[in-house]
Design a protein around this motif. Structure first.
Motif, PDB file in Angstrom:
ATOM      1  N   GLU A  48      -6.259  12.819  -9.945  1.00 26.60           N
ATOM      2  CA  GLU A  48      -5.763  11.429  -9.265  1.00 26.60           C
ATOM      3  C   GLU A  48      -4.235  11.800  -9.134  1.00 26.60           C
ATOM      4  O   GLU A  48      -3.648  11.183  -7.903  1.00 26.60           O
ATOM      5  CB  GLU A  48      -6.046  10.547 -10.096  1.00 26.60           C
ATOM      6  N   LEU A  49      -3.544  12.371 -10.180  1.00 26.05           N
ATOM      7  CA  LEU A  49      -2.194  12.794  -9.793  1.00 26.05           C
ATOM      8  C   LEU A  49      -1.861  13.553  -8.750  1.00 26.05           C
ATOM      9  O   LEU A  49      -0.961  13.404  -7.880  1.00 26.05           O
ATOM     10  CB  LEU A  49      -1.543  13.293 -11.279  1.00 26.05           C
ATOM     11  N   THR A  50      -2.623  14.560  -8.583  1.00 22.25           N
ATOM     12  CA  THR A  50      -2.447  15.673  -7.386  1.00 22.25           C
ATOM     13  C   THR A  50      -2.705  14.779  -6.075  1.00 22.25           C
ATOM     14  O   THR A  50      -2.050  15.001  -5.180  1.00 22.25           O
ATOM     15  CB  THR A  50      -3.617  16.694  -7.637  1.00 22.25           C
ATOM     16  N   ASN A  51      -3.895  13.933  -6.024  1.00 26.42           N
ATOM     17  CA  ASN A  51      -3.903  13.158  -4.700  1.00 26.42           C
ATOM     18  C   ASN A  51      -2.759  12.141  -4.375  1.00 26.42           C
ATOM     19  O   ASN A  51      -2.314  12.097  -3.315  1.00 26.42           O
ATOM     20  CB  ASN A  51      -5.058  12.558  -4.749  1.00 26.42           C
ATOM     21  N   GLU A  52      -2.271  11.653  -5.436  1.00 24.05           N
ATOM     22  CA  GLU A  52      -1.049  10.841  -5.087  1.00 24.05           C
ATOM     23  C   GLU A  52       0.235  11.643  -4.695  1.00 24.05           C
ATOM     24  O   GLU A  52       0.647  11.087  -3.658  1.00 24.05           O
ATOM     25  CB  GLU A  52      -0.653  10.107  -6.709  1.00 24.05           C
ATOM     26  N   TYR A  53       0.343  12.706  -5.303  1.00 22.09           N
ATOM     27  CA  TYR A  53       1.482  13.428  -4.800  1.00 22.09           C
ATOM     28  C   TYR A  53       1.304  14.139  -3.437  1.00 22.09           C
ATOM     29  O   TYR A  53       1.996  14.421  -2.522  1.00 22.09           O
ATOM     30  CB  TYR A  53       1.963  14.663  -5.607  1.00 22.09           C
ATOM     31  N   ILE A  54      -0.011  14.455  -3.057  1.00 19.33           N
ATOM     32  CA  ILE A  54      -0.247  15.045  -1.589  1.00 19.33           C
ATOM     33  C   ILE A  54       0.094  13.962  -0.610  1.00 19.33           C
ATOM     34  O   ILE A  54       0.564  14.087   0.280  1.00 19.33           O
ATOM     35  CB  ILE A  54      -1.853  15.330  -1.518  1.00 19.33           C
ATOM     36  N   GLN A  55      -0.358  12.598  -0.976  1.00 19.01           N
ATOM     37  CA  GLN A  55      -0.168  11.477  -0.078  1.00 19.01           C
ATOM     38  C   GLN A  55       1.314  11.061  -0.030  1.00 19.01           C
ATOM     39  O   GLN A  55       1.922  10.779   1.064  1.00 19.01           O
ATOM     40  CB  GLN A  55      -0.812  10.236  -0.514  1.00 19.01           C
ATOM     41  N   LEU A  56       2.013  11.150  -1.109  1.00 11.57           N
ATOM     42  CA  LEU A  56       3.462  10.900  -1.065  1.00 11.57           C
ATOM     43  C   LEU A  56       4.300  11.948  -0.491  1.00 11.57           C
ATOM     44  O   LEU A  56       5.000  11.553   0.501  1.00 11.57           O
ATOM     45  CB  LEU A  56       3.949  10.940  -2.493  1.00 11.57           C
ATOM     46  N   LEU A  57       3.953  13.180  -0.497  1.00 11.99           N
ATOM     47  CA  LEU A  57       4.727  14.270   0.039  1.00 11.99           C
ATOM     48  C   LEU A  57       4.418  14.539   1.443  1.00 11.99           C
ATOM     49  O   LEU A  57       5.322  14.812   2.240  1.00 11.99           O
ATOM     50  CB  LEU A  57       4.540  15.578  -0.822  1.00 11.99           C
ATOM     51  N   TYR A  58       3.375  14.266   1.694  1.00  8.63           N
ATOM     52  CA  TYR A  58       2.747  14.709   3.240  1.00  8.63           C
ATOM     53  C   TYR A  58       2.136  13.219   3.968  1.00  8.63           C
ATOM     54  O   TYR A  58       2.686  13.201   5.350  1.00  8.63           O
ATOM     55  CB  TYR A  58       1.724  15.673   3.295  1.00  8.63           C
ATOM     56  N   GLY A  59       1.751  12.481   3.476  1.00  2.00           N
ATOM     57  CA  GLY A  59       1.085  11.259   4.125  1.00  2.00           C
ATOM     58  C   GLY A  59       0.141  11.929   5.293  1.00  2.00           C
ATOM     59  O   GLY A  59      -0.653  12.555   4.823  1.00  2.00           O
ATOM     60  N   ASP A  60       0.383  11.208   6.472  1.00  2.00           N
ATOM     61  CA  ASP A  60      -0.381  11.634   7.582  1.00  2.00           C
ATOM     62  C   ASP A  60       0.014  12.541   8.567  1.00  2.00           C
ATOM     63  O   ASP A  60      -0.177  12.816   9.513  1.00  2.00           O
ATOM     64  CB  ASP A  60      -0.846  10.450   8.387  1.00  2.00           C
ATOM     65  N   ARG A  61       1.359  13.066   8.072  1.00  2.00           N
ATOM     66  CA  ARG A  61       2.156  13.977   8.956  1.00  2.00           C
ATOM     67  C   ARG A  61       1.547  15.526   8.862  1.00  2.00           C
ATOM     68  O   ARG A  61       0.896  15.988   8.343  1.00  2.00           O
ATOM     69  CB  ARG A  61       3.480  14.232   8.433  1.00  2.00           C
ATOM     70  N   ARG A  62       1.416  15.771  10.299  1.00  2.00           N
ATOM     71  CA  ARG A  62       0.837  17.399  10.506  1.00  2.00           C
ATOM     72  C   ARG A  62       1.726  17.703  11.777  1.00  2.00           C
ATOM     73  O   ARG A  62       2.402  16.963  12.662  1.00  2.00           O
ATOM     74  CB  ARG A  62      -0.462  17.108  11.178  1.00  2.00           C
ATOM     75  N   LEU A  63       1.746  19.078  11.837  1.00  2.00           N
ATOM     76  CA  LEU A  63       2.483  19.916  12.984  1.00  2.00           C
ATOM     77  C   LEU A  63       1.665  20.793  13.448  1.00  2.00           C
ATOM     78  O   LEU A  63       0.645  21.324  12.977  1.00  2.00           O
ATOM     79  CB  LEU A  63       3.661  20.674  12.261  1.00  2.00           C
ATOM     80  N   GLU A  64       1.366  20.787  14.615  1.00  2.00           N
ATOM     81  CA  GLU A  64       0.556  21.612  15.647  1.00  2.00           C
ATOM     82  C   GLU A  64       0.897  22.938  15.869  1.00  2.00           C
ATOM     83  O   GLU A  64       1.383  23.421  16.819  1.00  2.00           O
ATOM     84  CB  GLU A  64       0.207  20.957  17.010  1.00  2.00           C
ATOM     85  N   LYS A  65       0.984  23.690  14.703  1.00  2.00           N
ATOM     86  CA  LYS A  65       1.411  25.083  14.526  1.00  2.00           C
ATOM     87  C   LYS A  65       0.719  25.713  13.601  1.00  2.00           C
ATOM     88  O   LYS A  65       0.185  25.094  12.540  1.00  2.00           O
ATOM     89  CB  LYS A  65       2.806  25.197  14.713  1.00  2.00           C
TER      90      LYS A  65
END
Length: 396
Positions: free
Chosen positions: A198-215
């Motif tokens: 649960e902690l891991t998923n929280e920080y994945i969402q906090l640090l990245y959210g829905d952001r992505r780069l096409e590269k």
């Protein structure tokens, strides 16, 4: 350079380039200065000598590989070229030696896609990309071979004794790792793995959210610190400067490395460039992840690289509090105390072997120094600098 300038250089011990920068500063002229990142690309670990150099040289178009065994002057050559380029405003990476606290093993200039690496074994470097132009620089040409031949027996004995000291250090670190595994077992047995997920998923969402780069993600594998002849050394403050920082607190076996591995994987999957810093004690574990495109660093902030927040933006991630059964420290205090004492003693003994190897290496380098033409090394240094500067002209 006229005679007065040359005399000034000799008297002050400063390079001509440094004197020029100081003169310009006194005249009110702005002197550019690039950002310098410091890290290790190799380490003296519980799994032997670990080499991550291939990662740092990825994408380079020009690479100078210095050859020549214990020939003195390699580190000075790398440092001087790096200083000149930083003074000209280029960001540089300085790769430090885990076996000599005052030495450098390499220099990378990302903007110029160029690097200078000490290719001495155990750091044999072979570029992985066929497009890289490689210059092998044989510094043994600067040494009077006849003078060395007269001391060949002494040289061979020093090489052998240095190797034995390193082997004893690695064996000691391996034993320390076995003790550390005992330490981890206590906390793993009291770990709430669901809470860790649960902690891991929280920080994945906090640090990245829905952001992505096409590269495609670039991944750099490094060490933030190392076991050195002077003990544990790290570059956390330098590497995390101007970044949002997350300090992971916890215990051995509380899931810090697993959290970091999952955060790194999430960044790569989303196309971000990820710096992965391996543990200088056990390279199979991670100590830090940096994603500069998102401006954050998250790292294991426990000994031997323990730091506390000192900026308003710093945050603590407490894995002991979130993931370990309350009262674990107290319930196992006696057993943990004994494990810690055995671990500390084993690490201290291993560091002493590294210090012995360094002392012997100094003796070996002194022999070579007495037979080295340092004027020739200066000429080689200037030639490399001119070629790298030429790359800048081409890019401009």
């Amino acid at each position: 350079m006229d005679n007065a300038e040359f005399s000034c250089t000799l008297l002050t011990g400063l390079s001509y380039d440094k004197l020029c920068a100081m003169t310009l500063a006194r005249k009110g002229v702005t002197v550019m200065s690039g950002i310098v990142e410091n890290f290790y690309a190799s380490g003296n670990t519980a799994r032997g000598f670990a080499n991550l150099f291939d990662s740092s040289i990825q994408g380079l178009e020009r690479l100078f590989i210095l050859k020549g065994g214990p020939v003195t002057g390699k580190s000075s050559l790398i440092r001087t070229i790096g200083s000149r380029l930083a003074e000209e405003g280029y960001d540089i990476w300085l790769i430090h030696s885990p076996s000599d606290n005052d030495a450098l093993d390499g220099l990378i200039i990302p903007a110029l896609k160029a690097g200078v690496i000490d290719g001495t074994a155990l750091r044999e470097i072979e570029p992985l990309e066929p497009g890289t132009v490689v210059r092998y620089v044989n510094l043994e040409e600067t040494v009077d071979a006849a003078r060395l031949t007269a001391r060949q027996t002494e040289i061979e004995l020093l090489h052998e004794t240095i190797q034995q000291a390193h082997e004893r250090a690695y064996a000691g670190f391996a034993e320390a790792l076995r003790i550390h595994d005992e330490w981890e077992t206590v906390y793993i047995a009291n770990m709430n793995f669901q809470a860790a997920d649960e902690l891991t998923n929280e920080y994945i969402q906090l640090l990245y959210g829905d952001r992505r780069l096409e590269k495609r993600s670039r991944v750099d594998h490094r060490f933030l610190g190392a076991a050195t002849p002077k003990g544990a050394v790290d570059f956390v403050p330098n590497l995390t400067e101007n970044l949002k920082r997350y300090f992971i607190k916890g215990r051995a076996g509380s899931g810090k490395s697993t959290l970091l591995k999952k955060l790194a994987a999430a960044g790569m999957e989303r196309g971000f460039d990820v710096e992965i810093y391996h543990c200088g004690f056990d390279p199979n574990s991670l100590d830090m992840v940096i994603v500069r495109e998102l401006g954050f660093a998250i790292f294991d902030s426990t000994a031997p690289h323990e730091y506390d927040p000192d900026r308003a933006s710093d945050e603590i991630v407490d894995m002991y509090k979130r993931c370990i059964q309350p009262g674990t420290d107290e319930a196992h205090a006696d057993a943990l105390s004994g494990i810690k004492a055995r671990y500390a003693a084993q690490m201290k003994a291993s560091i002493q072997h590294l210090a012995q190897a360094k002392s012997l290496q100094d003796e070996l380098e002194q022999i070579y120094a007495q037979s080295t033409d340092f004027r020739r090394i200066d000429q080689i240094k200037d030639a490399i600098f001119r070629e790298i500067s030429g790359l800048a002209a081409v890019r401009d």
